[in-house]
Design a protein around this motif. Structure first.
Motif, mmCIF file in Angstrom:
data_model
loop_
_atom_site.group_PDB
_atom_site.id
_atom_site.type_symbol
_atom_site.label_atom_id
_atom_site.label_comp_id
_atom_site.label_asym_id
_atom_site.label_seq_id
_atom_site.Cartn_x
_atom_site.Cartn_y
_atom_site.Cartn_z
ATOM 1 N N TYR A 104 21.736 -6.664 36.527
ATOM 2 C CA TYR A 104 22.182 -7.123 37.648
ATOM 3 C C TYR A 104 21.914 -6.205 39.002
ATOM 4 O O TYR A 104 21.889 -4.943 38.584
ATOM 5 N N LYS A 105 22.091 -6.471 39.977
ATOM 6 C CA LYS A 105 21.868 -5.698 41.323
ATOM 7 C C LYS A 105 22.442 -4.307 41.365
ATOM 8 O O LYS A 105 23.653 -4.442 40.722
ATOM 9 N N PRO A 106 22.092 -3.481 42.069
ATOM 10 C CA PRO A 106 20.854 -3.278 42.571
ATOM 11 C C PRO A 106 19.732 -2.694 41.840
ATOM 12 O O PRO A 106 20.208 -2.245 40.448
ATOM 13 N N GLY A 107 18.560 -3.089 41.787
ATOM 14 C CA GLY A 107 17.490 -2.657 41.057
ATOM 15 C C GLY A 107 17.115 -3.705 39.802
ATOM 16 O O GLY A 107 16.175 -3.437 39.201
ATOM 17 N N TRP A 108 17.898 -4.639 39.604
ATOM 18 C CA TRP A 108 17.543 -5.577 38.631
ATOM 19 C C TRP A 108 16.271 -6.265 38.920
ATOM 20 O O TRP A 108 15.941 -6.726 39.927
ATOM 21 N N GLY A 109 15.477 -6.575 37.947
ATOM 22 C CA GLY A 109 14.319 -7.181 38.109
ATOM 23 C C GLY A 109 13.690 -7.999 36.738
ATOM 24 O O GLY A 109 12.874 -8.650 36.641
ATOM 25 N N ARG A 110 14.307 -7.364 35.608
ATOM 26 C CA ARG A 110 13.862 -7.969 34.136
ATOM 27 C C ARG A 110 14.251 -9.374 33.836
ATOM 28 O O ARG A 110 15.581 -9.526 34.205
ATOM 29 N N VAL A 111 13.128 -10.192 33.672
ATOM 30 C CA VAL A 111 13.616 -11.601 33.693
ATOM 31 C C VAL A 111 12.854 -12.036 32.192
ATOM 32 O O VAL A 111 11.356 -11.813 32.260
ATOM 33 N N ALA A 112 13.445 -12.468 31.321
ATOM 34 C CA ALA A 112 12.894 -12.954 29.690
ATOM 35 C C ALA A 112 11.990 -14.279 30.045
ATOM 36 O O ALA A 112 12.686 -15.146 31.168
ATOM 37 N N ARG A 113 11.174 -14.547 29.455
ATOM 38 C CA ARG A 113 10.538 -15.974 29.569
ATOM 39 C C ARG A 113 11.667 -17.023 29.035
ATOM 40 O O ARG A 113 11.683 -18.141 29.588
ATOM 41 N N ARG A 114 12.241 -16.643 27.856
ATOM 42 C CA ARG A 114 13.368 -17.751 27.319
ATOM 43 C C ARG A 114 14.351 -17.005 26.682
ATOM 44 O O ARG A 114 14.119 -15.890 26.090
ATOM 45 N N ALA A 115 15.565 -17.457 26.818
ATOM 46 C CA ALA A 115 16.671 -17.008 25.869
ATOM 47 C C ALA A 115 17.233 -18.255 25.108
ATOM 48 O O ALA A 115 17.442 -19.480 25.588
ATOM 49 N N VAL A 116 17.703 -18.154 23.745
ATOM 50 C CA VAL A 116 18.168 -19.033 22.941
ATOM 51 C C VAL A 116 19.566 -18.513 22.460
ATOM 52 O O VAL A 116 19.487 -17.275 22.115
ATOM 53 N N VAL A 117 20.359 -19.441 22.306
ATOM 54 C CA VAL A 117 21.755 -19.087 21.586
ATOM 55 C C VAL A 117 21.576 -19.970 20.473
ATOM 56 O O VAL A 117 21.670 -21.426 20.562
ATOM 57 N N LEU A 118 21.950 -19.497 19.198
ATOM 58 C CA LEU A 118 22.352 -20.351 18.139
ATOM 59 C C LEU A 118 23.477 -19.780 17.362
ATOM 60 O O LEU A 118 23.932 -18.711 17.321
ATOM 61 N N CYS A 119 24.628 -20.846 17.754
ATOM 62 C CA CYS A 119 25.731 -20.311 17.137
ATOM 63 C C CYS A 119 26.379 -21.576 15.988
ATOM 64 O O CYS A 119 25.776 -22.430 15.967
ATOM 65 N N THR A 120 27.164 -20.650 15.080
ATOM 66 C CA THR A 120 27.605 -21.701 14.029
ATOM 67 C C THR A 120 28.971 -22.210 14.147
ATOM 68 O O THR A 120 29.694 -21.146 14.742
ATOM 69 N N ALA A 121 29.403 -22.977 13.747
ATOM 70 C CA ALA A 121 30.840 -23.600 13.903
ATOM 71 C C ALA A 121 31.290 -24.354 13.008
ATOM 72 O O ALA A 121 30.441 -25.370 12.426
#
Length: 189
Positions: A104-121
């Motif tokens: 996060y700011k200041p200086g933030w600039g990294r963005v992934a193409r995709r994020a996935v969450v796999l959770c078990t319940a």
């Protein structure tokens, strides 16, 4: 070739969540892995880390996490649902790794193409939706923790492990479908 970085949080190497991790990794062509329990990741944000500025160096373990995340196109988070959230070690990972100037700011600039969450319940998704837990978990992970840090994101709950005790054959069928889903998701990235 897609490079994925997987953040995994479960203490039991014989768990269903571990089987999900293995199925997911089996569907990836290239990945790095942060096994938080296996590596003994320190999840507690120190006072010094809290007080650091965006231009100050981060601890070596956090820098290593940043490097793996920076090298990846896709970020994946695999964990069990405990008390309507991720295990504390993963929450601590976010506290320490999502640093000022990197996440996060200041200086933030990294963005992934995709994020996935796999959770078990244990509980079925229908029960999690009825209680509001599903939406709360989804919002926390996708809106707050991931947010604009990824161009797109997805949230998958692999539910129903509570059946293991009451309906072992039903659970075996559902479990196999979940493992196929995890591997298929990885291949689709």
């Amino acid at each position: 070739m897609t490079q994925a970085h997987v953040v995994y949080a479960h203490p039991d190497p014989a768990s269903f969540t571990r089987e999900v991790l293995d199925a997911f990794l089996g569907g990836l062509s290239s990945y790095t892995l942060s096994d938080l329990y296996g590596s003994g990741f320190q999840p507690v944000l120190s006072a010094a880390e809290y007080a650091r500025t965006a231009s100050s160096p981060v601890p070596a373990d956090v820098a290593a996490e940043h490097a793996m995340l920076d090298a990846a196109d896709v970020w994946a988070f695999i964990y069990p649902v405990w008390w309507a959230d991720c295990p504390a070690i993963l929450k601590g990972w976010f506290d320490r790794v999502w640093t000022a100037g990197w996440a996060y700011k200041p200086g933030w600039g990294r963005v992934a193409r995709r994020a996935v969450v796999l959770c078990t319940a244990g509980h079925p998704i229908a029960e999690l939706e009825r209680s509001g837990v599903h939406q709360a978990m989804r919002t926390t992970m996708l809106t707050d923790r991931i947010g604009a840090r990824a161009s797109s994101s997805g949230f998958v709950v692999l539910d129903g492990s509570i059946l293991a005790g009451s309906d072992p054959s039903g659970w075996a069928v559902l479990k196999e479908a979940h493992l196929r889903q995890a591997a298929g998701l990885a291949r689709s990235l």
